[in-house]
Design a protein around this motif. Structure first.
Motif, PDB file in Angstrom:
ATOM      1  N   GLY A 154     -52.118  32.220 -23.832  1.00 54.03           N
ATOM      2  CA  GLY A 154     -53.188  31.256 -23.625  1.00 54.03           C
ATOM      3  C   GLY A 154     -52.860  30.177 -22.606  1.00 54.03           C
ATOM      4  N   GLU A 155     -51.862  30.431 -21.761  1.00 56.86           N
ATOM      5  CA  GLU A 155     -51.417  29.413 -20.807  1.00 56.86           C
ATOM      6  C   GLU A 155     -52.031  29.578 -19.418  1.00 56.86           C
ATOM      7  OE1 GLU A 155     -47.050  29.254 -23.040  1.00 56.86           O
ATOM      8  OE2 GLU A 155     -47.236  30.112 -21.027  1.00 56.86           O
ATOM      9  N   ALA A 156     -52.921  30.567 -19.269  1.00 61.18           N
ATOM     10  CA  ALA A 156     -53.641  30.798 -18.010  1.00 61.18           C
ATOM     11  C   ALA A 156     -52.676  30.920 -16.829  1.00 61.18           C
ATOM     12  CB  ALA A 156     -54.663  29.685 -17.758  1.00 61.18           C
ATOM     13  N   ALA A 157     -51.950  32.043 -16.792  1.00 57.86           N
ATOM     14  CA  ALA A 157     -51.006  32.297 -15.702  1.00 57.86           C
ATOM     15  C   ALA A 157     -51.491  33.389 -14.760  1.00 57.86           C
ATOM     16  CB  ALA A 157     -49.638  32.676 -16.270  1.00 57.86           C
ATOM     17  N   VAL A 158     -52.745  33.799 -14.884  1.00 61.82           N
ATOM     18  CA  VAL A 158     -53.351  34.766 -13.964  1.00 61.82           C
ATOM     19  C   VAL A 158     -54.610  34.134 -13.391  1.00 61.82           C
ATOM     20  CG1 VAL A 158     -54.368  37.062 -13.703  1.00 61.82           C
ATOM     21  CG2 VAL A 158     -52.455  36.741 -15.275  1.00 61.82           C
ATOM     22  N   PRO A 159     -54.551  33.554 -12.199  1.00 63.88           N
ATOM     23  CA  PRO A 159     -53.374  33.496 -11.333  1.00 63.88           C
ATOM     24  C   PRO A 159     -52.410  32.373 -11.730  1.00 63.88           C
ATOM     25  CG  PRO A 159     -55.190  32.368 -10.286  1.00 63.88           C
ATOM     26  CD  PRO A 159     -55.734  32.943 -11.574  1.00 63.88           C
ATOM     27  N   ALA A 160     -51.202  32.443 -11.169  1.00 60.03           N
ATOM     28  CA  ALA A 160     -50.217  31.364 -11.276  1.00 60.03           C
ATOM     29  C   ALA A 160     -50.123  30.682  -9.909  1.00 60.03           C
ATOM     30  CB  ALA A 160     -48.870  31.919 -11.714  1.00 60.03           C
ATOM     31  N   TRP A 161     -49.337  29.610  -9.850  1.00 60.15           N
ATOM     32  CA  TRP A 161     -49.235  28.833  -8.607  1.00 60.15           C
ATOM     33  C   TRP A 161     -47.776  28.601  -8.245  1.00 60.15           C
ATOM     34  CZ3 TRP A 161     -53.645  27.610  -5.950  1.00 60.15           C
ATOM     35  CH2 TRP A 161     -54.843  27.768  -6.644  1.00 60.15           C
ATOM     36  N   ILE A 162     -47.417  28.907  -7.006  1.00 58.26           N
ATOM     37  CA  ILE A 162     -46.097  28.549  -6.496  1.00 58.26           C
ATOM     38  C   ILE A 162     -46.250  27.224  -5.758  1.00 58.26           C
ATOM     39  CG2 ILE A 162     -46.334  29.985  -4.387  1.00 58.26           C
ATOM     40  CD1 ILE A 162     -43.246  30.459  -4.665  1.00 58.26           C
ATOM     41  N   VAL A 163     -45.459  26.246  -6.177  1.00 60.02           N
ATOM     42  CA  VAL A 163     -45.577  24.870  -5.697  1.00 60.02           C
ATOM     43  C   VAL A 163     -44.298  24.484  -4.964  1.00 60.02           C
ATOM     44  CG1 VAL A 163     -45.851  22.457  -6.422  1.00 60.02           C
ATOM     45  CG2 VAL A 163     -47.134  24.278  -7.592  1.00 60.02           C
ATOM     46  N   PHE A 164     -44.439  23.807  -3.828  1.00 61.97           N
ATOM     47  CA  PHE A 164     -43.274  23.391  -3.045  1.00 61.97           C
ATOM     48  C   PHE A 164     -43.600  22.118  -2.286  1.00 61.97           C
ATOM     49  CE2 PHE A 164     -45.707  26.767  -1.054  1.00 61.97           C
ATOM     50  CZ  PHE A 164     -45.949  26.344   0.244  1.00 61.97           C
ATOM     51  N   ARG A 175     -50.369  40.622  -0.035  1.00 63.52           N
ATOM     52  CA  ARG A 175     -48.940  40.636   0.291  1.00 63.52           C
ATOM     53  C   ARG A 175     -48.109  40.409  -0.967  1.00 63.52           C
ATOM     54  NH1 ARG A 175     -47.100  37.525   5.773  1.00 63.52           N
ATOM     55  NH2 ARG A 175     -48.840  38.112   7.137  1.00 63.52           N
ATOM     56  N   ALA A 176     -47.059  41.194  -1.124  1.00 68.00           N
ATOM     57  CA  ALA A 176     -46.113  40.958  -2.215  1.00 68.00           C
ATOM     58  C   ALA A 176     -45.186  39.805  -1.839  1.00 68.00           C
ATOM     59  CB  ALA A 176     -45.313  42.222  -2.503  1.00 68.00           C
ATOM     60  N   VAL A 177     -44.844  39.002  -2.840  1.00 63.01           N
ATOM     61  CA  VAL A 177     -43.933  37.873  -2.639  1.00 63.01           C
ATOM     62  C   VAL A 177     -42.611  38.254  -3.299  1.00 63.01           C
ATOM     63  CG1 VAL A 177     -43.569  35.406  -3.006  1.00 63.01           C
ATOM     64  CG2 VAL A 177     -45.883  36.288  -2.650  1.00 63.01           C
ATOM     65  N   PHE A 178     -41.717  38.822  -2.503  1.00 63.21           N
ATOM     66  CA  PHE A 178     -40.462  39.352  -3.036  1.00 63.21           C
ATOM     67  C   PHE A 178     -39.358  38.304  -3.111  1.00 63.21           C
ATOM     68  CE2 PHE A 178     -42.223  43.380  -1.140  1.00 63.21           C
ATOM     69  CZ  PHE A 178     -42.447  44.023  -2.344  1.00 63.21           C
ATOM     70  N   VAL A 179     -39.058  37.646  -2.006  1.00 62.58           N
ATOM     71  CA  VAL A 179     -37.832  36.852  -1.913  1.00 62.58           C
ATOM     72  C   VAL A 179     -38.055  35.351  -1.809  1.00 62.58           C
ATOM     73  CG1 VAL A 179     -36.596  38.781  -0.881  1.00 62.58           C
ATOM     74  CG2 VAL A 179     -37.698  37.118   0.609  1.00 62.58           C
ATOM     75  N   GLU A 180     -39.219  34.916  -1.330  1.00 62.52           N
ATOM     76  CA  GLU A 180     -39.424  33.489  -1.116  1.00 62.52           C
ATOM     77  C   GLU A 180     -39.273  32.688  -2.400  1.00 62.52           C
ATOM     78  OE1 GLU A 180     -41.425  36.042  -0.146  1.00 62.52           O
ATOM     79  OE2 GLU A 180     -42.851  35.365   1.375  1.00 62.52           O
ATOM     80  N   ARG A 181     -39.560  33.334  -3.545  1.00 64.96           N
ATOM     81  CA  ARG A 181     -39.459  32.660  -4.844  1.00 64.96           C
ATOM     82  C   ARG A 181     -38.041  32.200  -5.143  1.00 64.96           C
ATOM     83  NH1 ARG A 181     -39.441  36.385  -8.226  1.00 64.96           N
ATOM     84  NH2 ARG A 181     -39.488  38.208  -6.870  1.00 64.96           N
ATOM     85  N   SER A 182     -37.041  32.834  -4.513  1.00 61.22           N
ATOM     86  CA  SER A 182     -35.646  32.489  -4.785  1.00 61.22           C
ATOM     87  C   SER A 182     -35.185  31.252  -4.031  1.00 61.22           C
ATOM     88  CB  SER A 182     -34.735  33.671  -4.411  1.00 61.22           C
ATOM     89  OG  SER A 182     -34.890  34.729  -5.316  1.00 61.22           O
ATOM     90  N   LEU A 183     -35.908  30.866  -3.008  1.00 61.32           N
ATOM     91  CA  LEU A 183     -35.454  29.770  -2.162  1.00 61.32           C
ATOM     92  C   LEU A 183     -35.577  28.432  -2.883  1.00 61.32           C
ATOM     93  CD1 LEU A 183     -37.108  31.089   1.102  1.00 61.32           C
ATOM     94  CD2 LEU A 183     -34.649  30.975   0.632  1.00 61.32           C
ATOM     95  N   PRO A 184     -34.641  27.527  -2.658  1.00 58.48           N
ATOM     96  CA  PRO A 184     -34.642  26.248  -3.381  1.00 58.48           C
ATOM     97  C   PRO A 184     -35.764  25.332  -2.919  1.00 58.48           C
ATOM     98  CG  PRO A 184     -32.937  26.249  -1.693  1.00 58.48           C
ATOM     99  CD  PRO A 184     -33.502  27.648  -1.722  1.00 58.48           C
ATOM    100  N   GLY A 185     -36.346  24.607  -3.898  1.00 59.72           N
ATOM    101  CA  GLY A 185     -37.395  23.660  -3.573  1.00 59.72           C
ATOM    102  C   GLY A 185     -38.789  24.149  -3.901  1.00 59.72           C
ATOM    103  N   CYS A 186     -38.892  25.238  -4.666  1.00 61.88           N
ATOM    104  CA  CYS A 186     -40.194  25.720  -5.123  1.00 61.88           C
ATOM    105  C   CYS A 186     -40.121  26.010  -6.615  1.00 61.88           C
ATOM    106  CB  CYS A 186     -40.634  26.971  -4.359  1.00 61.88           C
ATOM    107  SG  CYS A 186     -39.690  28.465  -4.757  1.00 61.88           S
ATOM    108  N   MET A 187     -41.269  26.087  -7.248  1.00 63.77           N
ATOM    109  CA  MET A 187     -41.357  26.497  -8.653  1.00 63.77           C
ATOM    110  C   MET A 187     -42.714  27.156  -8.861  1.00 63.77           C
ATOM    111  SD  MET A 187     -41.999  22.865 -10.629  1.00 63.77           S
ATOM    112  CE  MET A 187     -43.395  21.816 -10.211  1.00 63.77           C
ATOM    113  N   VAL A 188     -42.823  27.960  -9.904  1.00 61.26           N
ATOM    114  CA  VAL A 188     -44.078  28.634 -10.227  1.00 61.26           C
ATOM    115  C   VAL A 188     -44.554  28.129 -11.578  1.00 61.26           C
ATOM    116  CG1 VAL A 188     -45.204  30.842 -10.659  1.00 61.26           C
ATOM    117  CG2 VAL A 188     -43.478  30.659  -8.859  1.00 61.26           C
ATOM    118  N   VAL A 189     -45.838  27.763 -11.652  1.00 66.64           N
ATOM    119  CA  VAL A 189     -46.385  27.173 -12.872  1.00 66.64           C
ATOM    120  C   VAL A 189     -47.681  27.863 -13.281  1.00 66.64           C
ATOM    121  CG1 VAL A 189     -45.373  24.916 -12.332  1.00 66.64           C
ATOM    122  CG2 VAL A 189     -47.730  25.419 -11.625  1.00 66.64           C
TER     123      VAL A 189
END
Length: 580
Positions: free
Chosen positions: A376-386, A334-348
């Motif tokens: 070299g920051e290992a962002a594949v995969p990344a994590w969305i945290v909330f 599934r593509a994650v299009f819009v949920e990333r914009s919602l307040p209270g989450c971040m991607v690391v």
């Protein structure tokens, strides 16, 4: 060997292919549409159905004004010299005429007034209106049998896996507008009270998004009695004396030659489902499993066939990138299009650090994942945290808000596969393999940004595009909220895509060009089969489907002997920054 003949053979059955076939039939040409899958619609049927149409006919209704000059300046800047001025001008001039044609054939669209272009700070951008959304389509116009021939949409675009929702309704719900609860009640009541239809099929009578687009085009195709062959994959092109004269197909276990008296139009998608081509052309690491497009489709067959016929490839290292996540038992990510914009989450990344404005356009997000990974920051995969507040209020991936579907009601097998959970950020970090100190520090900074309303690192929420999918109730910045209330959650994101952008280099009428820059006689190419007119960028929502249908529209005019002339040739070759 069986052999047949038509004026035009269209390879593929997505929106661009169907529009081309309908338009050709309206021009009095005999048409055959061939599709290798067993259903119609391709990736278009699983898309949101939006089209990016500058200066469209519906903008005055919502109080907006646009111009070819502004649109040309904007798209040319987005293309970064990787699409000719002639192609850019052809698109921004003709797209509005194509949109009116859609309306005439029974596939009406409306402007989305607050959906901004993806690069709102760029010259020529608009704060809304260029993206258009299809009006709802009544599947009864097709009938149950024909509806079953249309590829279903993604589960993530349905409410409770059943009910369709359009772009206006989705934005209202995600922004938690006051009317959103009543909208949801209406959607559910309409579906469950429609027992006569539900007794025939589980699929909703009310089609929205890509289902409405493909449903409407398929209805128009059937009205014109255009011949359609499913499960008929392209094997090669017939080339005679330098001209493409037809196609060789596999059909019902035998090889079939179909001659095209006037043209072959390739509209069969990109190569995102071809792992060897991905490894040959795309940034690494790459995996066809990460794409959000249908399996067994878009394997680059038509691209390779056209290259063998003399066509030149262009932009092969680019995709319509989007972060994706895996849901067990679903046929694709599934593509994650819009949920990333919602307040209270971040991607690391693995350092527990943010590396991008989470609300940015999805292609930029995917590119930022690769950039962080290459550092070299290992962002594949990344994590969305909330946190628990986010979880209670908002949907994300397959998770409905916990206010509606608490954790206790989720599938037990999803914990540790779809989502990870812990009572502390340090514990969550250890579960997902990221640096605990980095994650705690990132969350602390997010809390500071939420209080001040200013993201000092990436300016999340600092433009009109970011704020479109923010929460209107959250102040001072609708995209920022603390990540502080336990339990804490994480989900794994991959650098996926909704298609590749590279393919055959074409001219302003979608004619495939050879190594000398001349058209390959009899061969046209549109959609993700061709190199994108947008270059490496994504000017706005609908930048795939809009050009696919617009260049199909222009191709038919050329095939029919009435090519559409460029009007604003004074814009060609200008230094647009100086002209602005």
């Amino acid at each position: 060997m069986e052999q047949q003949q038509f004026d035009v053979v269209v390879v593929g059955s997505g929106a661009g292919a169907l529009l081309t076939a309908v338009r050709a039939a309206d021009e009095g040409l005999s048409v055959l549409v061939v599709e290798k899958a067993d259903r119609v619609g391709g990736t278009s049927a699983t898309s949101g159905g939006g089209i990016w149409i500058p200066d469209n006919h519906d903008m005055p209704r919502v109080g907006l004004r646009d111009s070819v000059d502004a649109a040309f300046r904007y798209v040319k800047a987005c293309a970064k010299g990787l699409a000719s001025d002639e192609r850019v001008l052809a698109y921004v001039e003709t797209a509005r005429h194509m949109a009116r044609y859609l309306q005439r054939i029974g596939v009406p669209y409306r402007s989305v007034p607050r959906y901004a272009d993806y690069y709102p700070g760029m010259a020529g951008a608009m704060p809304g209106g260029r993206t258009m959304d299809p009006l709802d389509f009544d599947a009864a116009r097709l009938g149950v049998r024909a509806l079953e021939q249309v590829r279903p949409t993604n589960p993530g675009q349905l409410i409770f896996g059943r009910m369709h929702i359009n772009a206006f309704e989705a934005q209202s719900m995600l922004a938690r507008e006051r009317k959103s609860k009543f909208v949801l009640m209406w959607i559910m009541a309409r579906y469950f009270l429609d027992y006569p239809w539900r007794s025939k099929t589980r699929r909703d009578r009310r089609l929205t998004g890509g289902q409405a687009l493909v449903g409407g085009l398929f209805a128009a195709l059937r009205q014109r009695k255009v011949e359609l062959w499913l499960q008929a994959p392209l094997q090669s092109l017939i080339v005679e004396e330098g001209r493409v004269a037809g196609v060789v197909l596999q059909r019902e276990g035998r090889e079939v030659r179909v001659r095209a008296a006037k043209a072959v139009v390739l509209a069969a998608g990109g190569f995102e489902r071809n792992q060897s081509m991905r490894e040959q052309f795309l940034p690494q690491p790459t995996d066809e499993a990460w794409t959000a497009t249908p399996p067994q489709a878009n394997t680059g067959d038509a691209i390779r066939a056209a290259a063998a016929a003399g066509g030149v490839l262009h932009l092969m290292g680019h995709t319509w990138g989007a972060p994706t996540l895996q849901v067990p038992k679903e046929e694709k990510f599934r593509a994650v299009f819009v949920e990333r914009s919602l307040p209270g989450c971040m991607v690391v990344n693995a350092q527990g650090r943010r590396f991008v404005n989470e609300s940015c356009p999805y292609p930029e997000f995917q590119q930022a994942m690769y950039a962080s990974h290459e550092r070299g920051e290992a962002a594949v995969p990344a994590w969305i945290v909330f946190d628990a507040d986010f979880r209670a209020k908002y949907p994300i991936g397959p998770l409905m808000p916990s206010a509606a579907v608490p954790d206790s009601k989720l599938r037990k097998s999803w914990l540790g596969q779809v989502y990870w959970k812990d009572d502390t950020l340090e514990g969550l970090a250890r579960r997902i393999g990221v640096d605990p100190a980095g994650l705690v520090a990132s969350a602390a900074r997010m809390g500071e940004y939420a209080r001040s309303g200013k993201d000092a690192e990436f300016d999340r929420g600092g433009n009109v595009f970011d704020r479109y999918y923010g929460d209107l109730h959250v102040k001072p910045n609708p995209n920022l909220a603390p990540i502080a209330k336990p339990p804490f959650y994480a989900m794994k994101l991959y650098p996926g895509d909704i298609g590749t952008k590279g393919g055959l280099l074409t001219d302003e009428d979608a004619r495939v060009l050879d190594a000398t820059g001349r058209p390959v006689d009899g061969l046209y190419c549109i959609g993700n089969n061709s190199a994108s007119v947008m270059g490496p960028s994504y000017p706005g929502a609908g930048s795939t489907l809009g050009p696919a249908m617009t260049f199909g529209f222009r191709a038919v005019a050329r095939i029919a002997g009435r090519p559409i002339a460029l009007e604003r040739t004074d814009l060609l070759g200008q230094d647009m920054e100086r002209a602005a």
